[in-house]
Design a protein around this motif. Structure first.
Motif, PDB file in Angstrom:
ATOM      1  N   VAL A  36      49.069  54.015  49.073  1.00  0.00           N
ATOM      2  CA  VAL A  36      49.719  53.149  48.089  1.00  0.00           C
ATOM      3  C   VAL A  36      48.717  52.057  47.656  1.00  0.00           C
ATOM      4  O   VAL A  36      47.767  51.741  48.370  1.00  0.00           O
ATOM      5  N   SER A  37      48.991  51.526  46.477  1.00  0.00           N
ATOM      6  CA  SER A  37      48.174  50.403  45.961  1.00  0.00           C
ATOM      7  C   SER A  37      49.026  49.130  45.996  1.00  0.00           C
ATOM      8  O   SER A  37      50.117  49.095  45.396  1.00  0.00           O
ATOM      9  N   LEU A  38      48.528  48.114  46.706  1.00  0.00           N
ATOM     10  CA  LEU A  38      49.237  46.845  46.848  1.00  0.00           C
ATOM     11  C   LEU A  38      48.511  45.741  46.054  1.00  0.00           C
ATOM     12  O   LEU A  38      47.309  45.821  45.794  1.00  0.00           O
ATOM     13  N   ARG A  39      49.283  44.702  45.695  1.00  0.00           N
ATOM     14  CA  ARG A  39      48.756  43.590  44.893  1.00  0.00           C
ATOM     15  C   ARG A  39      48.335  42.443  45.818  1.00  0.00           C
ATOM     16  O   ARG A  39      49.148  41.929  46.588  1.00  0.00           O
ATOM     17  N   HIS A  40      47.066  42.068  45.762  1.00  0.00           N
ATOM     18  CA  HIS A  40      46.566  40.919  46.536  1.00  0.00           C
ATOM     19  C   HIS A  40      46.943  39.625  45.827  1.00  0.00           C
ATOM     20  O   HIS A  40      47.158  39.600  44.608  1.00  0.00           O
ATOM     21  N   ARG A  41      47.018  38.584  46.587  1.00  0.00           N
ATOM     22  CA  ARG A  41      47.422  37.291  46.004  1.00  0.00           C
ATOM     23  C   ARG A  41      46.460  36.803  44.931  1.00  0.00           C
ATOM     24  O   ARG A  41      46.847  36.100  43.996  1.00  0.00           O
ATOM     25  N   ASP A  42      45.172  37.188  45.052  1.00  0.00           N
ATOM     26  CA  ASP A  42      44.204  36.748  44.054  1.00  0.00           C
ATOM     27  C   ASP A  42      44.225  37.594  42.794  1.00  0.00           C
ATOM     28  O   ASP A  42      43.409  37.430  41.897  1.00  0.00           O
ATOM     29  N   GLY A  43      45.187  38.567  42.731  1.00  0.00           N
ATOM     30  CA  GLY A  43      45.297  39.410  41.557  1.00  0.00           C
ATOM     31  C   GLY A  43      44.612  40.753  41.691  1.00  0.00           C
ATOM     32  O   GLY A  43      44.788  41.629  40.834  1.00  0.00           O
ATOM     33  N   GLY A  44      43.824  40.916  42.744  1.00  0.00           N
ATOM     34  CA  GLY A  44      43.150  42.187  42.944  1.00  0.00           C
ATOM     35  C   GLY A  44      44.076  43.255  43.533  1.00  0.00           C
ATOM     36  O   GLY A  44      45.236  42.999  43.871  1.00  0.00           O
ATOM     37  N   ARG A  45      43.541  44.493  43.688  1.00  0.00           N
ATOM     38  CA  ARG A  45      44.315  45.614  44.207  1.00  0.00           C
ATOM     39  C   ARG A  45      43.739  46.058  45.539  1.00  0.00           C
ATOM     40  O   ARG A  45      42.514  46.140  45.698  1.00  0.00           O
ATOM     41  N   VAL A  46      44.635  46.331  46.493  1.00  0.00           N
ATOM     42  CA  VAL A  46      44.238  46.804  47.822  1.00  0.00           C
ATOM     43  C   VAL A  46      44.894  48.167  48.050  1.00  0.00           C
ATOM     44  O   VAL A  46      46.139  48.273  48.040  1.00  0.00           O
ATOM     45  N   ASP A  47      44.099  49.218  48.254  1.00  0.00           N
ATOM     46  CA  ASP A  47      44.618  50.564  48.547  1.00  0.00           C
ATOM     47  C   ASP A  47      44.668  50.765  50.050  1.00  0.00           C
ATOM     48  O   ASP A  47      43.662  50.522  50.760  1.00  0.00           O
ATOM     49  N   LEU A  57      53.779  45.811  44.995  1.00  0.00           N
ATOM     50  CA  LEU A  57      53.176  47.075  44.592  1.00  0.00           C
ATOM     51  C   LEU A  57      52.337  46.871  43.338  1.00  0.00           C
ATOM     52  O   LEU A  57      52.764  46.252  42.358  1.00  0.00           O
ATOM     53  N   ALA A  58      51.107  47.420  43.399  1.00  0.00           N
ATOM     54  CA  ALA A  58      50.242  47.387  42.222  1.00  0.00           C
ATOM     55  C   ALA A  58      50.465  48.596  41.341  1.00  0.00           C
ATOM     56  O   ALA A  58      50.050  48.602  40.172  1.00  0.00           O
ATOM     57  N   SER A  59      51.105  49.654  41.898  1.00  0.00           N
ATOM     58  CA  SER A  59      51.440  50.852  41.119  1.00  0.00           C
ATOM     59  C   SER A  59      52.694  51.484  41.741  1.00  0.00           C
ATOM     60  O   SER A  59      53.082  51.152  42.868  1.00  0.00           O
TER      61      SER A  59
END
Length: 814
Positions: free
Chosen positions: A87-98, A65-67
């Motif tokens: 929801v906002s998820l955490r990508h492996r490269d550090g970015g955020r995926v909604d 989870l990114a948030s």
């Protein structure tokens, strides 16, 4: 309930009918247990967030989870009922995926609670997207993409092959976790630097990577991957094999170095060693240079190929191992190369020959020499390249290059490089051979023109040395001479013709002959140098006329001429641009005589001055050329001081003094010839000299004859009285009849019996043929027949006629 992933700012709800638009749909699913741990992870989930199943299973789902989840989601989880929302998820490269996420509770096979998480993503195909993927997978570069945490996100097959690993073994892991080593630590430092600065980095390296069997050259580029806002989100690594370009640069570099390091001297052996040193280890593990004996002696080798067995002398070798343990033949030894040997084959054909351990001809050619065969096995020599050394149409020898430790055999590019290097060395070797021939000829000529043995005389004890310059300079025109003069005197001369080679040696011979001729005339030192100056000017003019030049053949020459009289202990000296002579008195004091310098010979029209000094018996005069005291590496005052120190031990023999002078004053490799003449003065005792002043009266002739007979008797030379009496009668009579007062008669008992008559006239007598009825004219003819030699010399007050008679065999005494 289906939903789709969006980026920041997207509405998250597709317009009606979007599913029918033909855009590709991807579903990401995951299974989470009641404690929140991930149990299952689909391929769609990996594509969505970049994590492989092994990276997330058994880990808390909350780490993705990114948030924080909305409160409604926690309420549904507590009540174990379906929930969907954004929801906002955490990508492996550090970015955020909604994403729009559906969470559905479901009992597991064992009755435990499980949550099934589903999201639907829409991949919009961009124009050329398939080709972009093909470009990545089929690029000639080995490519990889790493995220901000340096974890590998993607690699192409070429990168995997280079590392000897599959993509799954690299994806999601740091490079140093898979491939430990300082080179990979350095690569990660470059990646971190690019992530921090946003600027690309480029490096070139030469090493063996896990997927390769030998070392190669690699071009490594690390570049940033930035989003639309210019922030670096990942790094791109591109690696390209540049071994061919690297090898080409190395070959050019080696050839460039060879141009300055091969042929630095005109010495055959050193030039051959420079070739061997140049190719090891850049081209070969072992290099040997074998030459024909005629090359070392400077003779002209036979033109054309060499067939059959060939005798070659080992001149140089070099190895990657200290001491060249592979060498079967030592430098200086001769080795017979059978006609089947690779070196003999290349000499016969004039072309390079490449062979190796898998060549039956190579194996059979070493069978005659068990030591060579054992060396090949011991050091694993597997590739041999033989190149003929040829220059100006003649064969000089062969260069052989061998590989044992280096696994790759010689290839065509290696052959071309070896031929270029060998051709370069061949010209230098041939130049050195030609120089050796000229130097040998010039040295032989010079030595033949120098005194083979110093003449016997009583005025001085002498010793001499002649030392040619180092081989890379050439033979010069230095010379010295000891010339017996009338009246028991002796002339000492040292000279130096500027330049080197046969021309300088020939000029030196002409000048030495001229000095001897002028010395026979008994000219004083300053007048002799004046005459010699005229001769040098004429020689320069003749050389210019022959060559059609104007002043280009000026002969620069210096000279020092000294005359010593053992009766009076007087020494007259003059110099023409020559270094000052050194004087060592019997008490050991060393000084340099203050002679007027005088111009070098050949300038013309300028006067020379001489001085006269009295020398104590046992004094030492040291005459030398400038090569003894001058050097480009030191001041002349240092050379003079070294010479002074070497001469302080005057009690030693002259031979020892000469050796000490050369050892003390000379550098290791003198850049100029050196001539050294050392003389210790001696004195004729007064009881060996008799002098009578005579009046100009014919009656005195008989009395003079009687006094000479008495003195000869006291010397034990009664048997010489008759002939000496006749000579005295003729010379005294001529002086009274044709000359003027004062008249003096002098006898000197030396190695020869010397009789001199001096008068006040400067007119020199000469022989003439008397007719049958002439009353006179026979006196000098009679003198010339009775004496061993005779002559005349000018004096400040007139002239002296002298004769030399050999003492009779019955002579005794000292």
């Amino acid at each position: 309930m289906a939903a789709r992933a969006t980026t920041d700012g997207d509405s998250g709800i597709p317009p009606d009918g979007n599913e029918a638009s033909g855009a590709p749909i991807d579903t990401a699913t995951a299974v989470v247990d009641g404690e929140g741990r991930v149990l299952d992870w689909s391929a769609g989930a990996r594509r969505l967030l970049g994590y492989a199943a092994a990276d997330v299973t058994s880990r808390p789902a909350a780490t993705l989870l990114a948030s924080d989840l909305p409160s409604t989601a926690w309420q549904c989880i507590a009540e174990r009922r379906d929930w969907n929302g954004r929801v906002s998820l955490r990508h492996r490269d550090g970015g955020r995926v909604d994403v729009e996420l559906l969470a559905h509770p479901s009992p597991g096979g064992d009755g435990s609670l499980r949550w099934i998480l589903v999201t639907v993503t829409e991949r919009r195909a961009q124009p050329g997207e398939p080709f972009t993927d093909l470009a990545f997978t089929q690029s000639p570069f080995a490519l990889a993409i790493h995220g901000k945490d340096l974890l590998c996100l993607r690699v192409n097959d070429r990168m995997g092959q280079m590392f000897g690993l599959a993509e799954d073994e690299l994806r999601g892991r740091r490079l140093t976790d898979v491939l430990p080593g300082p080179q990979y630590d350095a690569l990660e430092r470059y990646m971190r630097q690019v992530l921090d600065t946003g600027e690309p980095e480029h490096r070139e390296t030469y090493r063996q990577v896990p997927g390769e069997s030998r070392q190669r050259a690699w071009s490594v580029s690390v570049s940033p991957l930035k989003d639309q806002t210019g922030r670096t989100q990942a790094v791109w690594i591109g690696v390209l094999d540049i071994s061919e370009q690297y090898s080409a640069r190395q070959r050019l570099t080696l050839l460039n170095k060879a141009g300055t390091r091969i042929g630095t001297t005109l010495d055959v052996t050193r030039t051959a060693q420079e070739l061997a040193d140049m190719v090891v280890p850049q081209l070969a593990d072992l290099a040997v240079v074998d030459l024909l004996d005629t090359v070392l002696s400077g003779d002209e080798p036979s033109p054309g190929p060499l067939t059959g067995a060939v005798a070659l002398r080992r001149v140089a070798h070099q190895s990657i191992f200290a001491g060249v343990p592979e060498a079967v033949v030592k430098p200086g030894d001769i080795d017979i190369h059978p006609d089947s040997f690779p070196s003999s084959r290349c000499l016969a054909t004039g072309k390079a020959v490449v062979t190796g351990a898998d060549d039956p001809a190579f194996i059979s050619s070493t069978g005659h020499n068990p030591a060579r065969a054992a060396t090949i096995r011991r050091f694993g020599i597997h590739s041999v390249l033989s190149v003929p050394i040829r220059a100006r149409g003649v064969t000089l020898g062969v260069a052989v290059f061998l590989r044992g430790q280096r696994p790759e055999p010689f290839e065509q590019d290696d052959v071309l490089l070896a031929e270029e290097l060998t051709a370069m060395a061949a010209l230098s070797l041939d130049n050195a051979r030609r120089y050796t021939r000229e130097r040998t000829t010039a040295l032989a000529l010079q030595r033949s023109l120098l005194p083979q043995r110093l003449p016997r005389q009583s005025a001085v004890e002498v010793a001499s040395r002649y030392l040619p310059a180092s081989a890379n300079v050439g033979v010069g025109g230095d010379w010295f001479d000891v010339i017996p003069l009338s009246g028991a005197r002796v002339a000492l001369v040292v000279g130096d013709v500027v330049g080197h080679g046969i021309r300088a040696s020939a000029t030196m011979g002409r000048l030495r002959t001229a000095v001897r001729t002028l010395a026979d005339v008994d000219l004083p030192p300053d007048e002799l140098l004046t005459r010699l100056d005229d001769l040098v000017s004429r020689l320069s003019a003749d050389a210019d006329a022959d060559d059609g030049d104007d002043g280009e053949n000026d002969i620069g020459t210096t000279c020092l001429y000294a005359v010593y009289d053992p009766v009076s202990r007087r020494c007259s000296l003059a110099r023409a641009g020559h270094p000052l002579p050194a004087l060592v008195t019997p008490d050991g004091a060393v000084s340099f005589l203050d002679l007027p310098a005088g111009p070098p010979l050949g300038l013309g029209g300028l006067p020379f001055e001489s001085i006269e000094i009295e020398l104590p018996a046992g004094s030492i005069l040291a005459l030398y050329t400038d090569g003894l005291i001058e050097s480009r590496y030191r001041d002349i005052d240092i050379g003079l001081e070294r010479l002074r120190r070497a001469l302080t031990h005057q009690e030693q023999s002259l031979e020892t003094i000469c050796d000490n002078v050369l050892k003390t004053a000379l550098p290791d490799r003198p850049a100029d010839d050196v001539a050294l003449l050392v003389a210790r003065t001696q004195v004729l005792d007064s009881d060996r000299v008799a002098t009578w002043d005579l009046p100009a009266d014919p009656a005195v002739v008989a009395d003079a004859r009687k006094q000479v007979a008495v003195r000869l008797a006291s010397w034990g030379l009664e048997d010489a009285a008759f002939v000496t009496g006749l000579v005295v009668s003729e010379l005294v009579t001529n002086a009274i009849r044709y000359a003027a007062s004062p008249i003096q008669l002098r006898l000197i008992r030396d190695q020869m019996l010397i009789c001199e008559v001096s008068d006040g006239s400067s007119t020199a007598p000469h022989l003439r043929r008397a007719l049958a009825f002439d009353e006179g004219g026979r006196g000098l003819f009679l003198v010339s027949q009775l004496t061993q030699r005779w002559g005349t010399r000018q004096t400040p007050h007139g002239k002296t006629i002298w004769t030399e008679l050999p003492p009779p065999p019955s002579a005794h005494g000292g």
